[in-house]
Design a protein around this motif. Structure first.
Motif, PDB file in Angstrom:
ATOM      1  N   THR A 175     -71.197 107.284 124.170  1.00 29.45           N
ATOM      2  CA  THR A 175     -72.436 106.744 124.742  1.00 29.45           C
ATOM      3  C   THR A 175     -72.630 107.104 126.210  1.00 29.45           C
ATOM      4  OG1 THR A 175     -71.282 104.673 125.221  1.00 29.45           O
ATOM      5  CG2 THR A 175     -72.468 104.809 123.134  1.00 29.45           C
ATOM      6  N   GLU A 176     -71.544 107.304 126.954  1.00 28.42           N
ATOM      7  CA  GLU A 176     -71.659 107.525 128.399  1.00 28.42           C
ATOM      8  C   GLU A 176     -71.098 108.877 128.846  1.00 28.42           C
ATOM      9  OE1 GLU A 176     -72.776 105.192 130.755  1.00 28.42           O
ATOM     10  OE2 GLU A 176     -73.271 103.646 129.280  1.00 28.42           O
ATOM     11  N   GLY A 177     -70.539 109.634 127.919  1.00 28.93           N
ATOM     12  CA  GLY A 177     -69.886 110.879 128.312  1.00 28.93           C
ATOM     13  C   GLY A 177     -70.802 111.871 129.004  1.00 28.93           C
ATOM     14  N   ASP A 178     -72.028 112.020 128.484  1.00 34.01           N
ATOM     15  CA  ASP A 178     -72.961 112.977 129.092  1.00 34.01           C
ATOM     16  C   ASP A 178     -73.564 112.434 130.393  1.00 34.01           C
ATOM     17  OD1 ASP A 178     -72.505 114.669 126.974  1.00 34.01           O
ATOM     18  OD2 ASP A 178     -74.200 113.884 125.795  1.00 34.01           O
ATOM     19  N   ILE A 179     -73.660 111.128 130.511  1.00 38.15           N
ATOM     20  CA  ILE A 179     -74.287 110.529 131.687  1.00 38.15           C
ATOM     21  C   ILE A 179     -73.294 110.411 132.844  1.00 38.15           C
ATOM     22  CG2 ILE A 179     -75.502 108.476 132.539  1.00 38.15           C
ATOM     23  CD1 ILE A 179     -76.377 107.967 129.656  1.00 38.15           C
ATOM     24  N   GLN A 180     -72.043 110.020 132.538  1.00 34.98           N
ATOM     25  CA  GLN A 180     -71.004 109.868 133.561  1.00 34.98           C
ATOM     26  C   GLN A 180     -69.770 110.688 133.162  1.00 34.98           C
ATOM     27  OE1 GLN A 180     -70.651 105.791 135.428  1.00 34.98           O
ATOM     28  NE2 GLN A 180     -71.547 105.152 133.469  1.00 34.98           N
ATOM     29  N   PRO A 181     -69.862 111.994 133.298  1.00 37.56           N
ATOM     30  CA  PRO A 181     -68.741 112.833 132.848  1.00 37.56           C
ATOM     31  C   PRO A 181     -67.454 112.595 133.636  1.00 37.56           C
ATOM     32  CG  PRO A 181     -70.332 114.125 134.073  1.00 37.56           C
ATOM     33  CD  PRO A 181     -70.956 112.789 133.864  1.00 37.56           C
ATOM     34  N   GLU A 182     -67.553 112.186 134.885  1.00 28.12           N
ATOM     35  CA  GLU A 182     -66.338 111.963 135.668  1.00 28.12           C
ATOM     36  C   GLU A 182     -65.541 110.766 135.150  1.00 28.12           C
ATOM     37  OE1 GLU A 182     -64.956 113.689 138.055  1.00 28.12           O
ATOM     38  OE2 GLU A 182     -66.501 115.242 137.854  1.00 28.12           O
ATOM     39  N   GLN A 183     -66.270 109.734 134.699  1.00 26.05           N
ATOM     40  CA  GLN A 183     -65.586 108.531 134.226  1.00 26.05           C
ATOM     41  C   GLN A 183     -65.350 108.540 132.711  1.00 26.05           C
ATOM     42  OE1 GLN A 183     -68.204 108.398 136.343  1.00 26.05           O
ATOM     43  NE2 GLN A 183     -67.106 107.733 138.194  1.00 26.05           N
ATOM     44  N   PHE A 184     -66.306 109.054 131.950  1.00 25.16           N
ATOM     45  CA  PHE A 184     -66.235 108.975 130.491  1.00 25.16           C
ATOM     46  C   PHE A 184     -66.417 110.336 129.822  1.00 25.16           C
ATOM     47  CE2 PHE A 184     -68.086 104.989 132.124  1.00 25.16           C
ATOM     48  CZ  PHE A 184     -67.109 104.088 131.709  1.00 25.16           C
ATOM     49  N   GLY A 185     -66.138 111.425 130.535  1.00 27.74           N
ATOM     50  CA  GLY A 185     -66.354 112.755 129.974  1.00 27.74           C
ATOM     51  C   GLY A 185     -65.398 113.137 128.879  1.00 27.74           C
ATOM     52  N   SER A 186     -64.346 112.375 128.683  1.00 33.69           N
ATOM     53  CA  SER A 186     -63.389 112.628 127.598  1.00 33.69           C
ATOM     54  C   SER A 186     -62.761 111.297 127.215  1.00 33.69           C
ATOM     55  CB  SER A 186     -62.307 113.615 128.033  1.00 33.69           C
ATOM     56  OG  SER A 186     -61.492 113.068 129.057  1.00 33.69           O
ATOM     57  N   ILE A 187     -62.160 111.275 126.047  1.00 31.97           N
ATOM     58  CA  ILE A 187     -61.517 110.033 125.599  1.00 31.97           C
ATOM     59  C   ILE A 187     -60.349 109.654 126.511  1.00 31.97           C
ATOM     60  CG2 ILE A 187     -60.211 108.969 123.710  1.00 31.97           C
ATOM     61  CD1 ILE A 187     -61.998 110.406 121.756  1.00 31.97           C
ATOM     62  N   PRO A 188     -59.500 110.606 126.942  1.00 34.49           N
ATOM     63  CA  PRO A 188     -58.447 110.206 127.898  1.00 34.49           C
ATOM     64  C   PRO A 188     -59.006 109.592 129.178  1.00 34.49           C
ATOM     65  CG  PRO A 188     -57.919 112.325 126.930  1.00 34.49           C
ATOM     66  CD  PRO A 188     -59.293 111.984 126.475  1.00 34.49           C
ATOM     67  N   ARG A 189     -60.120 110.135 129.706  1.00 32.87           N
ATOM     68  CA  ARG A 189     -60.716 109.532 130.897  1.00 32.87           C
ATOM     69  C   ARG A 189     -61.243 108.133 130.601  1.00 32.87           C
ATOM     70  NH1 ARG A 189     -64.321 114.322 133.809  1.00 32.87           N
ATOM     71  NH2 ARG A 189     -62.616 115.857 134.000  1.00 32.87           N
ATOM     72  N   ALA A 190     -61.855 107.987 129.455  1.00 30.52           N
ATOM     73  CA  ALA A 190     -62.399 106.668 129.090  1.00 30.52           C
ATOM     74  C   ALA A 190     -61.298 105.655 128.808  1.00 30.52           C
ATOM     75  CB  ALA A 190     -63.314 106.807 127.881  1.00 30.52           C
ATOM     76  N   LEU A 191     -60.102 106.138 128.470  1.00 31.67           N
ATOM     77  CA  LEU A 191     -59.003 105.225 128.196  1.00 31.67           C
ATOM     78  C   LEU A 191     -58.637 104.410 129.439  1.00 31.67           C
ATOM     79  CD1 LEU A 191     -56.530 107.158 125.867  1.00 31.67           C
ATOM     80  CD2 LEU A 191     -57.608 104.942 125.422  1.00 31.67           C
ATOM     81  N   TRP A 192     -58.763 104.999 130.618  1.00 31.00           N
ATOM     82  CA  TRP A 192     -58.478 104.247 131.846  1.00 31.00           C
ATOM     83  C   TRP A 192     -59.395 103.030 131.950  1.00 31.00           C
ATOM     84  CZ3 TRP A 192     -55.678 102.568 135.557  1.00 31.00           C
ATOM     85  CH2 TRP A 192     -56.254 102.045 136.721  1.00 31.00           C
ATOM     86  N   TRP A 193     -60.691 103.251 131.691  1.00 28.84           N
ATOM     87  CA  TRP A 193     -61.623 102.128 131.719  1.00 28.84           C
ATOM     88  C   TRP A 193     -61.261 101.111 130.651  1.00 28.84           C
ATOM     89  CZ3 TRP A 193     -64.509 100.611 127.572  1.00 28.84           C
ATOM     90  CH2 TRP A 193     -65.406  99.545 127.805  1.00 28.84           C
ATOM     91  N   ALA A 194     -60.907 101.594 129.439  1.00 28.89           N
ATOM     92  CA  ALA A 194     -60.585 100.681 128.346  1.00 28.89           C
ATOM     93  C   ALA A 194     -59.367  99.821 128.673  1.00 28.89           C
ATOM     94  CB  ALA A 194     -60.342 101.467 127.057  1.00 28.89           C
TER      95      ALA A 194
END
Length: 283
Positions: A175-194
């Motif tokens: 949902t956010e990968g294209d909008i915020q690639p620095e934070q959610f551009g990949s699943i490993p990056r999104a894992l930090w937020w999770a």
């Protein structure tokens, strides 16, 4: 002297389960040494009290070295048919001996090598080693037993947390990968937020901005509250059961002791009666 040192340093607990006086002093010295090491990392304090801190570290190092040598000397009193030096070598290779050696090295090395003050925190291992004696040992054993008894439940909780982390990271990536690639551009990056959301920390460095992303984030955050509380409840229940088993065991031991006392009293009374009959024979 060797027997006295062995009781103070190895047995480590009096008959009532309390730590010996020497072990109490060692715990206090260890905590004071760690506190001094923490203060020495502050630049202003280090520059102002450099000489005093250096002397304190030398004193602590000398104390821990003397303790280590005393333990090696007193290890000859350990039970067993082996010779004195065989017992001492066994202690040197034991986990407790290796911890003592690491503490001595960590205490003396910063005096000769710069930027090694962080090693001083190894001294906390000595506190754990001392805590294995007496009532601390039983308390730690009960805590560990409670965790082992609920191992399967804790494993299920861990698996659920892992699944939720992966679900949240994947959802925010989609949902956010294209909008915020620095934070959610990949699943490993999104894992930090999770992770920080699931643990209810929420640093605020990464957060969703789309409505759907916020829905997923709310789900992960609310689920995190439940998942964090679950292991706490499981361990608390297991610990309560362990305490109840210990109380029941003490009651049974006291009953058995009273039964033995009754048997002893009956035997004593029988012997007294027999002695009275022999000392006052009937005419």
């Amino acid at each position: 002297m060797r027997k006295y040192l062995h009781h103070q340093l190895f047995t480590g607990a009096e008959f009532d389960g309390r730590l010996t006086l020497l072990n109490k002093l060692l715990v206090a010295i260890i905590l004071l040494a760690v506190f001094t090491a923490v203060l020495s990392t502050e630049a202003e304090l280090h520059d102002k009290w450099h000489y005093e801190l250096l002397v304190a570290e030398a004193v602590f190092g000398a104390i821990f070295l003397a303790e280590y040598l005393a333990r090696i000397y007193a290890a000859a009193e350990n039970p067993g048919p082996e010779g004195d030096w065989v017992k001492r070598w066994r202690f040197i290779r034991s986990p407790l001996g290796l911890i003592d050696l690491a503490v001595v090295i960590a205490s003396l090395l910063p005096l000769f090598v710069s930027h090694s003050s962080v090693l001083r925190t190894i001294r906390l291992l000595r506190v754990i080693a001392v805590m294995k004696f007496g009532r601390f040992s039983r308390a730690l054993g009960e805590v560990w037993g409670a965790v082992k008894d609920r191992g399967d439940d804790l494993l299920v909780t861990l698996v659920l947390a892992g699944m939720l982390l992966l679900f949240g990271a994947t959802a925010l990536y989609l949902t956010e990968g294209d909008i915020q690639p620095e934070q959610f551009g990949s699943i490993p990056r999104a894992l930090w937020w999770a992770v920080i959301t699931l643990t209810t920390v929420g640093y605020g460095d990464a957060f969703p901005i789309t409505p759907l992303g916020k829905v997923f984030a709310s789900f992960v955050a609310l689920s995190g509250i439940a998942l964090v509380a679950m292991p706490t409840g499981i361990i608390a229940a297991a610990f309560s059961e362990a305490m109840q088993r210990r109380r029941d065991q003490r009651i049974e031991e006291m009953r058995a002791h009273l039964e033995r006392l009754d048997q002893v009293d009956e035997a004593v009374e029988a012997k007294i009666a027999a002695l009275q009959r022999t000392s006052n024979p009937k005419p």
